[in-house]
Scaffold this motif. Structure first.
Motif, PDB file in Angstrom:
ATOM      1  N   VAL A   9       0.836  -1.212   0.000  1.00 41.58           N
ATOM      2  CA  VAL A   9       0.000   0.000   0.000  1.00 41.58           C
ATOM      3  C   VAL A   9       0.868   1.258   0.000  1.00 41.58           C
ATOM      4  CG1 VAL A   9      -2.047  -1.098   1.008  1.00 41.58           C
ATOM      5  CG2 VAL A   9      -0.405   0.026   2.519  1.00 41.58           C
ATOM      6  N   ILE A  10       2.085   1.168   0.554  1.00 40.00           N
ATOM      7  CA  ILE A  10       2.984   2.334   0.511  1.00 40.00           C
ATOM      8  C   ILE A  10       3.393   2.598  -0.940  1.00 40.00           C
ATOM      9  CG2 ILE A  10       5.214   3.280   1.247  1.00 40.00           C
ATOM     10  CD1 ILE A  10       4.965   1.493   3.781  1.00 40.00           C
ATOM     11  N   LEU A  11       3.724   1.536  -1.661  1.00 39.32           N
ATOM     12  CA  LEU A  11       4.117   1.679  -3.067  1.00 39.32           C
ATOM     13  C   LEU A  11       3.686   0.417  -3.824  1.00 39.32           C
ATOM     14  CD1 LEU A  11       6.430   1.435  -5.509  1.00 39.32           C
ATOM     15  CD2 LEU A  11       5.422   3.650  -5.005  1.00 39.32           C
ATOM     16  N   PRO A  12       2.529   0.478  -4.517  1.00 39.08           N
ATOM     17  CA  PRO A  12       1.978  -0.715  -5.173  1.00 39.08           C
ATOM     18  C   PRO A  12       2.940  -1.368  -6.169  1.00 39.08           C
ATOM     19  CG  PRO A  12       0.361   1.054  -5.125  1.00 39.08           C
ATOM     20  CD  PRO A  12       1.661   1.649  -4.654  1.00 39.08           C
ATOM     21  N   GLY A  13       2.841  -2.713  -6.263  1.00 35.46           N
ATOM     22  CA  GLY A  13       3.715  -3.509  -7.122  1.00 35.46           C
ATOM     23  C   GLY A  13       3.738  -3.078  -8.574  1.00 35.46           C
TER      24      GLY A  13
ATOM     25  N   ILE B  18      -4.139  -9.608 -13.658  1.00 35.48           N
ATOM     26  CA  ILE B  18      -4.487  -8.500 -12.756  1.00 35.48           C
ATOM     27  C   ILE B  18      -6.012  -8.467 -12.553  1.00 35.48           C
ATOM     28  CG2 ILE B  18      -4.382  -5.965 -12.518  1.00 35.48           C
ATOM     29  CD1 ILE B  18      -1.682  -7.522 -12.334  1.00 35.48           C
ATOM     30  N   LEU B  19      -6.421  -8.079 -11.350  1.00 32.17           N
ATOM     31  CA  LEU B  19      -7.846  -8.093 -10.997  1.00 32.17           C
ATOM     32  C   LEU B  19      -8.499  -6.721 -11.184  1.00 32.17           C
ATOM     33  CD1 LEU B  19      -7.530 -10.091  -7.646  1.00 32.17           C
ATOM     34  CD2 LEU B  19      -8.137 -11.001  -9.907  1.00 32.17           C
ATOM     35  N   ALA B  20      -9.750  -6.732 -11.642  1.00 33.57           N
ATOM     36  CA  ALA B  20     -10.545  -5.507 -11.776  1.00 33.57           C
ATOM     37  C   ALA B  20     -11.247  -5.200 -10.450  1.00 33.57           C
ATOM     38  CB  ALA B  20     -11.579  -5.684 -12.886  1.00 33.57           C
ATOM     39  N   GLU B  21     -11.855  -4.033 -10.381  1.00 35.67           N
ATOM     40  CA  GLU B  21     -12.605  -3.616  -9.195  1.00 35.67           C
ATOM     41  C   GLU B  21     -13.659  -4.667  -8.844  1.00 35.67           C
ATOM     42  OE1 GLU B  21     -14.313   0.276  -9.482  1.00 35.67           O
ATOM     43  OE2 GLU B  21     -15.341   0.110  -7.557  1.00 35.67           O
ATOM     44  N   GLY B  22     -13.699  -5.051  -7.583  1.00 38.96           N
ATOM     45  CA  GLY B  22     -14.736  -5.969  -7.115  1.00 38.96           C
ATOM     46  C   GLY B  22     -14.467  -7.438  -7.386  1.00 38.96           C
ATOM     47  N   GLU B  23     -13.372  -7.756  -8.086  1.00 41.79           N
ATOM     48  CA  GLU B  23     -13.103  -9.166  -8.408  1.00 41.79           C
ATOM     49  C   GLU B  23     -12.425  -9.883  -7.238  1.00 41.79           C
ATOM     50  OE1 GLU B  23     -12.978  -9.497 -13.198  1.00 41.79           O
ATOM     51  OE2 GLU B  23     -11.035  -9.245 -12.220  1.00 41.79           O
ATOM     52  N   ARG B  24     -12.644 -11.205  -7.225  1.00 41.89           N
ATOM     53  CA  ARG B  24     -12.145 -12.032  -6.127  1.00 41.89           C
ATOM     54  C   ARG B  24     -11.271 -13.164  -6.696  1.00 41.89           C
ATOM     55  NH1 ARG B  24     -17.016 -13.844  -3.095  1.00 41.89           N
ATOM     56  NH2 ARG B  24     -16.907 -11.871  -1.991  1.00 41.89           N
ATOM     57  N   CYS B  25     -10.056 -13.287  -6.171  1.00 42.96           N
ATOM     58  CA  CYS B  25      -9.127 -14.325  -6.633  1.00 42.96           C
ATOM     59  C   CYS B  25      -8.721 -15.231  -5.481  1.00 42.96           C
ATOM     60  CB  CYS B  25      -7.878 -13.675  -7.239  1.00 42.96           C
ATOM     61  SG  CYS B  25      -6.641 -14.860  -7.801  1.00 42.96           S
ATOM     62  N   LEU B  26      -8.749 -16.539  -5.725  1.00 43.21           N
ATOM     63  CA  LEU B  26      -8.195 -17.506  -4.778  1.00 43.21           C
ATOM     64  C   LEU B  26      -6.813 -17.866  -5.308  1.00 43.21           C
ATOM     65  CD1 LEU B  26      -8.751 -19.330  -2.280  1.00 43.21           C
ATOM     66  CD2 LEU B  26      -9.537 -21.080  -3.888  1.00 43.21           C
ATOM     67  N   ALA B  27      -5.773 -17.626  -4.521  1.00 38.44           N
ATOM     68  CA  ALA B  27      -4.400 -17.745  -5.029  1.00 38.44           C
ATOM     69  C   ALA B  27      -3.536 -18.579  -4.087  1.00 38.44           C
ATOM     70  CB  ALA B  27      -3.791 -16.352  -5.199  1.00 38.44           C
ATOM     71  N   THR B  28      -2.585 -19.304  -4.681  1.00 38.59           N
ATOM     72  CA  THR B  28      -1.638 -20.074  -3.864  1.00 38.59           C
ATOM     73  C   THR B  28      -0.418 -19.222  -3.516  1.00 38.59           C
ATOM     74  OG1 THR B  28      -0.384 -20.932  -5.742  1.00 38.59           O
ATOM     75  CG2 THR B  28      -2.339 -22.192  -5.058  1.00 38.59           C
ATOM     76  N   THR B  29      -0.568 -17.890  -3.573  1.00 42.30           N
ATOM     77  CA  THR B  29       0.545 -16.976  -3.364  1.00 42.30           C
ATOM     78  C   THR B  29       0.715 -16.682  -1.871  1.00 42.30           C
ATOM     79  OG1 THR B  29      -0.956 -15.135  -3.760  1.00 42.30           O
ATOM     80  CG2 THR B  29       0.233 -15.982  -5.666  1.00 42.30           C
TER      81      THR B  29
ATOM     82  N   ARG C  30       0.630 -13.196  -0.287  1.00 42.81           N
ATOM     83  CA  ARG C  30       0.140 -11.936   0.308  1.00 42.81           C
ATOM     84  C   ARG C  30      -1.238 -11.589  -0.255  1.00 42.81           C
ATOM     85  NH1 ARG C  30       6.066  -9.482  -0.110  1.00 42.81           N
ATOM     86  NH2 ARG C  30       6.790 -10.328   1.872  1.00 42.81           N
ATOM     87  N   ASN C  31      -2.086 -11.086   0.626  1.00 48.87           N
ATOM     88  CA  ASN C  31      -3.442 -10.711   0.212  1.00 48.87           C
ATOM     89  C   ASN C  31      -3.757  -9.284   0.643  1.00 48.87           C
ATOM     90  OD1 ASN C  31      -3.434 -11.259   2.926  1.00 48.87           O
ATOM     91  ND2 ASN C  31      -5.229 -12.590   2.915  1.00 48.87           N
ATOM     92  N   PHE C  32      -2.699  -8.431   0.644  1.00 50.23           N
ATOM     93  CA  PHE C  32      -2.848  -7.037   1.056  1.00 50.23           C
ATOM     94  C   PHE C  32      -3.788  -6.292   0.101  1.00 50.23           C
ATOM     95  CE2 PHE C  32       1.854  -7.454   2.444  1.00 50.23           C
ATOM     96  CZ  PHE C  32       1.491  -8.002   3.659  1.00 50.23           C
ATOM     97  N   VAL C  33      -4.257  -5.126   0.549  1.00 51.67           N
ATOM     98  CA  VAL C  33      -5.126  -4.273  -0.289  1.00 51.67           C
ATOM     99  C   VAL C  33      -4.421  -3.990  -1.624  1.00 51.67           C
ATOM    100  CG1 VAL C  33      -6.099  -1.935  -0.498  1.00 51.67           C
ATOM    101  CG2 VAL C  33      -6.276  -3.172   1.674  1.00 51.67           C
ATOM    102  N   GLY C  34      -5.082  -4.326  -2.720  1.00 49.36           N
ATOM    103  CA  GLY C  34      -4.551  -4.018  -4.047  1.00 49.36           C
ATOM    104  C   GLY C  34      -3.382  -4.881  -4.491  1.00 49.36           C
ATOM    105  N   ARG C  35      -3.089  -5.940  -3.768  1.00 49.77           N
ATOM    106  CA  ARG C  35      -1.901  -6.752  -4.069  1.00 49.77           C
ATOM    107  C   ARG C  35      -1.884  -7.268  -5.512  1.00 49.77           C
ATOM    108  NH1 ARG C  35       3.423  -8.246  -2.719  1.00 49.77           N
ATOM    109  NH2 ARG C  35       3.746 -10.363  -3.409  1.00 49.77           N
ATOM    110  N   MET C  36      -3.027  -7.759  -5.997  1.00 46.94           N
ATOM    111  CA  MET C  36      -3.054  -8.331  -7.346  1.00 46.94           C
ATOM    112  C   MET C  36      -3.806  -7.446  -8.346  1.00 46.94           C
ATOM    113  SD  MET C  36      -3.507 -12.486  -6.713  1.00 46.94           S
ATOM    114  CE  MET C  36      -3.119 -12.969  -8.402  1.00 46.94           C
ATOM    115  N   GLY C  37      -4.013  -6.198  -7.975  1.00 48.67           N
ATOM    116  CA  GLY C  37      -4.711  -5.317  -8.916  1.00 48.67           C
ATOM    117  C   GLY C  37      -5.437  -4.183  -8.230  1.00 48.67           C
ATOM    118  N   HIS C  38      -6.714  -3.996  -8.613  1.00 42.09           N
ATOM    119  CA  HIS C  38      -7.509  -2.868  -8.123  1.00 42.09           C
ATOM    120  C   HIS C  38      -7.575  -2.868  -6.589  1.00 42.09           C
ATOM    121  CE1 HIS C  38     -10.861  -0.087  -7.632  1.00 42.09           C
ATOM    122  NE2 HIS C  38     -10.624   0.307  -8.876  1.00 42.09           N
ATOM    123  N   VAL C  39      -7.574  -1.673  -5.991  1.00 39.45           N
ATOM    124  CA  VAL C  39      -7.630  -1.588  -4.517  1.00 39.45           C
ATOM    125  C   VAL C  39      -8.927  -2.177  -3.962  1.00 39.45           C
ATOM    126  CG1 VAL C  39      -6.048   0.363  -4.213  1.00 39.45           C
ATOM    127  CG2 VAL C  39      -8.467   0.815  -4.566  1.00 39.45           C
TER     128      VAL C  39
END
Lengths: 164, 419
Positions: A19-23, B370-381, B383-392
């Motif tokens: 969140v500080i700097l998105p990937g 990359i994910l669009a707004e409102g989309e949900r992904c189940l991942a074997t990765t 981190r699941n932080f805000v916006g990690r794989m795309g839209h916040v």
């Protein structure tokens, strides 16, 4: 080291480097461009709100997640003079000091200081003064070895000096 | 007072008879690793050091894995910076498109990392190599620069918590469930600044791939590193992959631990971590039925051979649910090839999934899913932080390859046992 003085921007717990700097911006290496995206996922207006010298105050585990140095660089180049938090994630803590961004641990300050307060930070004593509320807080002093790194202007300058 | 396994490795690399938690030491580095994200930021700092090249071209490793094949012009320029540094310094372990894989799967596979070594990498998941009994930790680009130039760096000696693994796991339980369970228990700062040292008779049920997954996610609990003891499984893996001589360390009998935490494998259920922290865990029973837009099977956490085998076993003869996108990313070229030889690629494609070349890709919101707004992904990765794989406003749920593959078939989070 010179004292820092500025207005406070507050953030919560577990503020991570994504969140500080998105990937999506990790292909960027220009620090000013990184700064323009600082905290974008939490507050897109953040870079515009910061005046030079301002201070971030946050909860526990600030900077958790990725080792990206792009995150402390974005904060430093956004104009932030110091980050005060309840605690820091270890890679972020190290990266911040290595690039010359002072970081102070103070659970009391993190809990009490409000957004918009004016604060003064004395790095030598570790004292954080909230000029708005009149309260003063102690912080865990930065270890002498790391103070040397900061005083030298970061790890690279420090290592150069050692090797000279 | 005795030393932990991590402390013993650090003491040896600092030339000291003993160290204790909190000591600041200078340690010699056996391997220094960087990638196409962290090396470009390190190069200007490395050049300021003014050393005569890298400290040892055999011990500096560069892997292009995050945004290659180049996702855009900036990524292409960054890859070029890495290539030039490697060429100028004669770096042998330089892995470009065609040879590269996701670094934390690639380095053990190529035998570049070994037990007892002191390793830093410009990537937070460098803690993965602790699965082999090494001290290995992630750093930023300035530390990477100093490591590349001088072959040493400073460390604060960590305290440790001990994790005693007992019991025999159920059919669908793997390393990912073990680690998500632990992070759910201790929190994302549960071992802040500390080592996680694994032990216990349950380790015999955890394969090397399970251990790589567990050590990989130590950073998600705030750890400096994780280590596993070197046992028969480790030596069998090393015989296949590693030609280097190595030294085996064991924690002292009287080593001091901040806490001892027991994990009974027989009691675990498959785990799903909900947004937006890896510690926000629920069992698959609590998560079942949640509708998905995308399933992602891959990453430095779960893109290894056993992960692919597990996914293929479940997807064999089945179809991906309508309206769901399923992306499979084997972590290295060797894993990709083995998947091809075993027929897994055919299985994935016939099921309706896509198979990508190795890349960190969408895990960190780069590209390729990359994910669009409102989309949900189940991942074997990891981190699941805000916006990690795309839209916040998108959501990432973390799980094992077994739950991910079962959910790929139904389109909702699913316990593989119920398929």
């Amino acid at each position: 080291m010179e004292k820092a003085r500025g207005y406070v921007h507050t953030f919560g717990e577990d503020v991570n480097t994504d969140v500080i700097l998105p990937g999506k911006y990790l292909n960027v290496t220009d620090p000013d461009e990184l700064a323009s995206h600082c905290m974008e996922s939490l507050d897109p207006e953040f870079p515009a709100k910061v005046s030079k010298g301002d201070v971030i105050v946050a909860g526990k585990n600030f900077g958790c997640g990725s080792s990206r140095e792009h995150a402390p660089l974005a904060i430093l180049y956004a104009g932030i003079s110091c980050v005060v938090a309840d605690s820091f994630a270890r890679i972020f803590y190290r990266n911040a000091l290595n690039i010359g961004l002072p970081v102070l641990e103070s659970p009391a300050a993190a809990a009490a200081i409000a957004a918009g307060d004016e604060v003064e930070v004395d790095f030598d004593s570790g004292e954080i003064r909230d000029l708005t509320s009149g309260e003063t807080f102690a912080s865990a002093p930065i270890p002498p070895f790391m103070q040397e790194i900061l005083a030298d202007g970061g790890l690279i300058a420090h290592v150069r000096k050692q090797r000279a | 007072m005795g030393m932990t396994m991590s402390q013993k490795i650090l003491a040896d690399h600092a030339g000291l008879a003993s160290v204790k938690a909190g000591d600041l030491i200078m340690a010699k580095l056996d391997i220094v690793m960087g990638n196409d994200i962290t090396v470009p930021l390190a190069v200007p700092e490395y050049e300021k050091l003014g050393t005569d090249g890298v400290f040892d071209p055999e011990k500096v490793v560069i892997v292009l894995d995050h945004f290659v094949p180049n996702k855009d012009i900036k990524a292409a320029e960054n890859a070029k910076v890495c290539r030039e540094l490697a060429r100028k310094n004669g770096i042998r372990h330089f892995y470009d498109v065609g040879q590269m894989g996701i670094e934390h799967a690639l380095l053990p596979e190529k035998g570049i990392v070994a037990p007892g070594e002191c390793i830093i990498g410009g990537d937070s998941h460098t803690c993965t190599y602790g699965a082999l009994g090494a001290f290995s930790t992630g750093v930023g680009s300035t530390d990477l620069a100093v490591g590349m130039g001088t072959g040493e760096n400073w460390f604060k000696v960590p305290a440790a918590k001990k994790f005693v693994i007992t019991g025999k796991p159920g059919k669908w339980i793997c390393g990912k469930d073990v680690m998500l369970h632990i992070i759910g228990q201790i929190g994302v700062d549960g071992v802040l600044y500390e080592s996680m040292e694994f032990t216990g008779d349950g380790l015999r049920y955890l394969s090397m791939d399970d251990r790589f997954t567990i050590a990989n996610m130590a950073i998600e609990a705030g750890a400096k590193n994780a280590v596993f003891p070197v046992d028969e499984k480790t030596t069998a893996y090393l015989e296949e992959h590693c030609r280097k001589p190595y030294k085996v360390y064991e924690a002292d009998e009287d080593a001091e631990y901040e806490a001892v935490i027991t994990v009974d494998l027989s009691a675990l259920r498959p785990v799903v971590a909900f947004p937006h922290l890896p510690s926000n865990t629920k069992t698959v029973d609590e998560a079942a039925g949640l509708k998905l837009d995308q399933v992602y099977i891959g990453s430095c956490t779960n893109g290894r051979m056993e992960d692919m085998a597990m996914a293929a076993r479940i997807l064999e003869g089945r179809k991906v649910a309508e309206g769901l996108r399923v992306i499979v990313v084997p972590a290295t070229q060797a894993i990709y090839l083995e998947c091809l030889e075993k027929g897994y690629i055919k299985t994935f494609i016939e099921a309706g999934a896509i198979v990508s070349t190795p890349t960190c890709g969408a895990c960190l919101g780069g590209y390729m899913g990359i994910l669009a707004e409102g989309e949900r992904c189940l991942a074997t990765t990891n981190r699941n932080f805000v916006g990690r794989m795309g839209h916040v406003k998108s959501e990432v749920y973390l799980t094992s390859p077994a739950v991910a593959a079962a959910s790929a078939v139904t389109g909702v989070i699913t316990d593989p046992e119920t398929l």
